[in-house]
Motif scaffolding. Structure first.
Motif, short mmCIF file in Angstrom:
data_model
loop_
_atom_site.label_atom_id
_atom_site.label_comp_id
_atom_site.label_asym_id
_atom_site.label_seq_id
_atom_site.Cartn_x
_atom_site.Cartn_y
_atom_site.Cartn_z
N GLY A 164 5.64 12.97 2.58
CA GLY A 164 5.58 11.54 2.84
C GLY A 164 4.79 10.75 1.82
O GLY A 164 4.74 9.52 1.88
N ALA A 165 4.17 11.43 0.87
CA ALA A 165 3.30 10.76 -0.10
C ALA A 165 4.12 10.10 -1.21
O ALA A 165 5.18 10.58 -1.59
N MET A 185 0.84 -1.19 0.00
CA MET A 185 0.00 0.00 0.00
C MET A 185 0.88 1.25 0.00
O MET A 185 1.95 1.25 0.57
N SER A 186 0.38 2.30 -0.63
CA SER A 186 1.10 3.57 -0.69
C SER A 186 0.18 4.69 -0.24
O SER A 186 -1.04 4.56 -0.26
N GLU A 187 0.78 5.78 0.10
CA GLU A 187 0.03 6.96 0.50
C GLU A 187 -0.08 7.91 -0.67
O GLU A 187 0.91 8.25 -1.31
N ILE A 188 -1.30 8.32 -0.96
CA ILE A 188 -1.57 9.31 -1.99
C ILE A 188 -2.23 10.51 -1.31
O ILE A 188 -3.16 10.35 -0.52
N VAL A 189 -1.74 11.70 -1.62
CA VAL A 189 -2.36 12.91 -1.11
C VAL A 189 -3.10 13.57 -2.26
O VAL A 189 -2.56 13.73 -3.36
N ILE A 190 -4.34 13.94 -1.98
CA ILE A 190 -5.15 14.68 -2.95
C ILE A 190 -5.35 16.08 -2.37
O ILE A 190 -5.89 16.23 -1.28
N GLU A 193 2.70 23.13 8.39
CA GLU A 193 3.72 22.09 8.58
C GLU A 193 3.13 20.70 8.39
O GLU A 193 3.78 19.81 7.85
N ASN A 194 1.89 20.49 8.84
CA ASN A 194 1.22 19.20 8.66
C ASN A 194 0.98 18.90 7.19
O ASN A 194 1.23 17.78 6.73
N VAL A 195 0.52 19.90 6.44
CA VAL A 195 0.31 19.72 5.00
C VAL A 195 1.64 19.36 4.33
O VAL A 195 1.71 18.42 3.52
N ALA A 196 2.69 20.08 4.67
CA ALA A 196 4.01 19.81 4.10
C ALA A 196 4.46 18.39 4.42
O ALA A 196 4.96 17.67 3.54
N SER A 197 4.26 17.96 5.65
CA SER A 197 4.66 16.63 6.06
C SER A 197 3.88 15.55 5.31
O SER A 197 4.46 14.55 4.87
#
Length: 181
Positions: A67-68, A1-6, A59-63
Motif C-alpha cells: 500500500g506504500a 499526503m502519501s504513505e512511506i514505509v521504512i 501478512e501485515n508487513v506485506a500489506s
C-alpha cells in the motif's frame, strides 16, 4: 499526503542503521508524508525461522509495503551483504510486493570496502521484488553518532548526499502519485 514505509533490517537494538532510518523518517514527515517504520525486530522470530508466510505479522508487513507510495529499506552490512533476517523477511513476502514502487536502499558498514554491497546485494534483491530501485546511500559507521538522536550523521558531505537522494526519492514518489491520479 502519501504513505512511506521504512523497513529496517537491523537485528541490533542499538543500530546505526535504525538511527539513520528514523532521521530519514523525520525528514519525510516534514515533507508531508505519513511514515510507517517497520523493524525486523518487531517480526516474530518463529515466523522468520519457520518461513510462515501466512503469519499475521508477515501478512501485515506485506500489506503495508504493497500500500506504500514509496519504501526505504536499510540494513547494516554483514559479510559483504544485507542482514540475514532482512532476507528471511523479504523471502516471505509476495514476489511482486514492491511492484513499481520507488525504493531508496540504504546500508551502513564499518569499512569503505563494503561500499558496493548496496549495488551487488541489496539492489538486486529489491529488483526481484519488482521495486523501482533508486541510487542508494552507503554510510560508514564512523559517519554516524549514536548519541545524536535528532540527526546522527556527523559528516556534512554524507548528510548532503543523503538529503540529495532523499529529495530525489520524494520527487519520484510525488511524480508517481500524480500519474496515478
Amino acid at each position: 499526503m502519501s504513505e512511506i514505509v521504512i523497513l529496517s533490517g537491523s537485528p541490533s537494538e542499538s543500530s546505526r542503521s535504525d538511527l539513520v532510518l528514523k532521521y530519514i523518517g523525520s525528514l519525510l514527515k516534514k515533507e508531508g508524508f505519513i511514515v510507517t517504520h517497520i523493524s525486523i525486530r518487531d517480526v516474530p522470530h518463529e515466523a522468520l525461522f519457520y518461513g510462515k508466510f501466512n503469519d499475521p505479522a508477515i501478512e501485515n508487513v506485506a500489506s503495508l509495503i504493497q500500500g506504500a507510495k514509496g519504501v526505504v529499506v536499510g540494513s547494516p552490512v554483514y559479510k559483504a551483504a544485507y542482514s540475514g533476517v532482512l532476507k528471511a523477511l523479504l523471502d516471505l513476502l509476495p514476489q511482486d510486493v514492491l511492484q513499481g514502487t520507488p525504493v531508496l536502499p540504504l546500508m551502513t558498514g564499518g569499512s569503505p570496502s563494503h561500499l558496493l554491497a548496496i549495488e551487488y546485494t541489496l539492489k538486486p534483491l529489491l529488483a526481484t521484488l519488482k521495486g523501482q530501485n533508486l541510487k542508494g546511500v552507503y554510510l560508514l559507521d564512523s559517519q554516524i553518532d549514536k548519541r545524536q538522536i535528532d540527526n546522527p550523521i556527523v559528516q556534512n558531505e554524507i548528510l548532503d548526499r543523503l538529503k540529495k537522494q532523499l529529495y530525489y526519492f520524494v520527487e519520484t514518489v510525488n511524480r508517481q502519485k500524480k500519474v496515478v491520479l
